[in-house]
Write a protein that holds these residues in place. Structure first.
Motif, short mmCIF file in Angstrom:
data_model
loop_
_atom_site.label_atom_id
_atom_site.label_comp_id
_atom_site.label_asym_id
_atom_site.label_seq_id
_atom_site.Cartn_x
_atom_site.Cartn_y
_atom_site.Cartn_z
N GLN A 133 11.04 14.92 -3.68
CA GLN A 133 11.49 13.96 -2.66
C GLN A 133 11.96 12.69 -3.34
O GLN A 133 11.38 12.24 -4.33
N ASN A 134 12.99 12.09 -2.78
CA ASN A 134 13.53 10.87 -3.36
C ASN A 134 12.61 9.68 -3.18
O ASN A 134 12.56 8.78 -4.02
N SER A 135 11.87 9.67 -2.07
CA SER A 135 10.96 8.55 -1.80
C SER A 135 9.99 8.96 -0.70
O SER A 135 10.15 10.00 -0.06
N ILE A 136 8.99 8.08 -0.49
CA ILE A 136 7.98 8.31 0.54
C ILE A 136 7.57 6.94 1.07
O ILE A 136 7.61 5.94 0.35
N SER A 137 7.17 6.86 2.32
CA SER A 137 6.74 5.59 2.88
C SER A 137 5.30 5.30 2.45
O SER A 137 4.53 6.21 2.11
N LEU A 138 4.92 4.03 2.47
CA LEU A 138 3.54 3.66 2.14
C LEU A 138 2.57 4.27 3.14
O LEU A 138 1.49 4.72 2.76
N ALA A 139 2.96 4.32 4.41
CA ALA A 139 2.09 4.89 5.44
C ALA A 139 1.78 6.35 5.14
O ALA A 139 0.63 6.80 5.23
N LYS A 140 2.81 7.10 4.75
CA LYS A 140 2.59 8.51 4.46
C LYS A 140 1.80 8.69 3.16
O LYS A 140 0.92 9.57 3.06
N ALA A 141 2.09 7.84 2.16
CA ALA A 141 1.40 7.94 0.87
C ALA A 141 -0.10 7.67 1.03
O ALA A 141 -0.93 8.36 0.42
N THR A 142 -0.45 6.69 1.86
CA THR A 142 -1.86 6.33 2.01
C THR A 142 -2.60 7.22 3.00
O THR A 142 -3.80 7.05 3.21
N ALA A 143 -1.89 8.17 3.59
CA ALA A 143 -2.56 9.13 4.48
C ALA A 143 -3.28 10.22 3.68
O ALA A 143 -4.15 10.92 4.21
N TYR A 144 -2.93 10.35 2.39
CA TYR A 144 -3.58 11.33 1.53
C TYR A 144 -4.82 10.70 0.88
O TYR A 144 -4.88 9.48 0.67
N PRO A 145 -5.83 11.50 0.53
CA PRO A 145 -6.95 10.98 -0.27
C PRO A 145 -6.42 10.41 -1.59
O PRO A 145 -5.54 11.01 -2.22
N LEU A 146 -6.95 9.27 -2.00
CA LEU A 146 -6.42 8.57 -3.17
C LEU A 146 -7.52 8.23 -4.17
O LEU A 146 -8.67 7.98 -3.80
N VAL A 147 -7.14 8.19 -5.41
CA VAL A 147 -7.94 7.58 -6.47
C VAL A 147 -7.05 6.49 -7.08
O VAL A 147 -5.91 6.76 -7.47
N LEU A 148 -7.58 5.26 -7.12
CA LEU A 148 -6.78 4.11 -7.55
C LEU A 148 -7.39 3.47 -8.79
O LEU A 148 -8.57 3.67 -9.11
N LEU A 149 -6.58 2.69 -9.47
CA LEU A 149 -7.09 1.85 -10.55
C LEU A 149 -8.12 0.87 -9.98
O LEU A 149 -8.14 0.61 -8.78
N GLY A 150 -8.95 0.32 -10.86
CA GLY A 150 -10.00 -0.59 -10.42
C GLY A 150 -9.49 -1.74 -9.57
O GLY A 150 -8.32 -2.12 -9.65
N ARG A 151 -10.38 -2.29 -8.76
CA ARG A 151 -9.99 -3.36 -7.84
C ARG A 151 -9.49 -4.61 -8.56
O ARG A 151 -8.79 -5.44 -7.97
N ASN A 152 -9.86 -4.78 -9.83
CA ASN A 152 -9.40 -5.95 -10.58
C ASN A 152 -8.01 -5.76 -11.18
O ASN A 152 -7.48 -6.66 -11.83
#
Length: 289
Positions: free
Chosen positions: A177-196
Motif C-alpha cells: 500500500q502506498n500509505s495508511i491513515s493514522l487511525a487505521k495504523a493505530t487500530a492494530y496492536p502496537l509495540v512502540l519505542l520507549g515513552r522518552n
C-alpha cells in the motif's frame, strides 16, 4: 631570547663546538655563529671562550644554560599539553539514537573512518530527548536526532525528511500500500519505542489530538526487540522509515501526513572544532546527495 635562540644555545653548549652543533641542526656554521653573537649582545654576557676550534662555556654561560634548560623543559611540557588538547578534539563524542543510527552509523564506521582515520569516534545510543540533554550538558560534542524540541541553547542543522511508517511483516497483506491513515495504523496492536523517545511522544500527541486510542502492548527502547515482535506477528510498530532496514523481513507503509526531520545538534556558543566540522559536513553532504 626566544625559544629558537634557546634551542640553538643549548645545542652549542652541549657540543662545545659551533660546527658540530650546526651539523646536528642542519644549518650553516655561519648562521649559528651569528646567532650566538646576537645572544651575547642581547644578554650583555660573555658566554664563551674560544679554545682552538672548540669553545669553553664561561661561568655566566653556565648560569644562562641552567635557565635555558629549565625554560626548554617547561616549553616541552607546554607542547605536550597542546598536543593532548588537540588530540582530545580529534576524539569526538556523539549521541546517536537507535533509529537514526541505522542509517548514519554505517556511514561513520566505514566511509568516514576511511576518510579520516585520525579522528576517533565515541558513540552512545540514547533516546532522542536524552541525546539533546547530553548535548546541552556538553557530555557529547554533537548528536544526530529525529526532530528536536526548540531549545534556545541548541543549534539544529537539518539533514533530511523521512516518512513515519507503520512497520509490518514483509508478507502482510498491507505490504505494497502506498500509505495508511493514522487511525487505521493505530487500530492494530502496537509495540512502540520507549515513552522518552521523541517519535513516541509525537505519535501519542497526534493520537490525543485526533481522539484516537492506540492499542500499545509494549514500549521498548530497543529496535531489535521491536523488529522481532513485528516479525513474529505479535504486533505492528510505528517507526521512522529509515528505522526499518532493507532485508529485515519487515515492510514500511507511510502514514499519511506524518514525517520526521533529521538534525545534527550542537551546543550554542560552543566552538566547533575542525574534526566536528568535517563530520557534520560529511553527513550533511551524504543526505543532500
Amino acid at each position: 631570547m626566544n625559544i629558537q635562540q634557546m634551542q640553538y644555545y643549548a645545542e652549542v653548549c652541549r657540543y662545545e663546538n659551533v660546527t658540530r652543533a650546526a651539523e646536528t641542526m642542519h644549518m650553516s656554521q655561519s648562521t649559528l655563529s651569528l646567532a650566538m653573537k646576537n645572544i651575547e649582545e642581547e644578554t650583555g654576557l660573555n658566554l664563551f671562550r674560544h679554545v682552538g676550534r672548540n669553545i669553553q662555556i664561561t661561568e655566566d654561560g653556565h648560569a644562562l644554560l641552567h635557565e635555558v634548560e629549565s625554560m626548554l623543559k617547561h616549553f616541552k611540557r607546554f607542547e605536550g599539553s597542546v598536543r593532548e588538547i588537540a588530540h582530545r578534539h580529534n576524539r569526538l563524542q556523539i549521541a546517536l539514537p537507535s533509529q537514526i543510527a541505522t542509517v548514519i552509523l554505517p556511514l561513520l564506521l566505514e566511509e568516514f573512518r576511511k576518510l579520516h582515520p585520525e579522528i576517533e569516534l565515541e558513540i552512545t545510543e540514547p533516546a532522542g530527548g536524552e541525546a539533546l540533554d547530553m548535548v546541552e550538558r556538553e557530555e557529547v560534542d554533537l548528536a544526530f536526532v529525529h526532530d528536536a524540541d526548540d531549545r534556545p541553547t541548541l543549534t539544529l542543522r537539518k539533514l533530511s525528511d523521512w516518512p513515519i511508517c507503520l512497520c509490518v511483516p514483509a508478507d502482510h497483506e498491507l505490504t505494497g500500500q502506498n500509505s495508511i491513515s493514522l487511525a487505521k495504523a493505530t487500530a492494530y496492536p502496537l509495540v512502540l519505542l520507549g515513552r522518552n523517545f521523541i517519535l513516541t511522544h509525537e505519535i501519542l500527541e497526534k493520537c490525543r489530538k485526533q481522539k484516537l486510542t492506540p492499542q500499545v502492548l509494549h514500549y521498548s527502547p530497543h529496535l531489535s526487540t521491536i523488529w522481532n515482535i513485528v516479525r513474529q506477528k505479535i504486533a505492528f510498530s510505528i517507526l521512522t522509515g529509515n528505522g526499518i532496514p532493507a532485508g529485515s523481513g519487515l515492510a514500511a507503509i507511510p502514514i499519511k501526513g506524518l514525517f520526521q526531520r533529521g538534525f545534527v545538534v550542537t551546543k550554542k556558543g560552543r566552538q566547533i572544532y575542525a574534526g566536528e566540522r568535517l563530520l557534520i559536513d560529511f553527513v550533511r553532504q551524504k543526505f543532500k546527495a
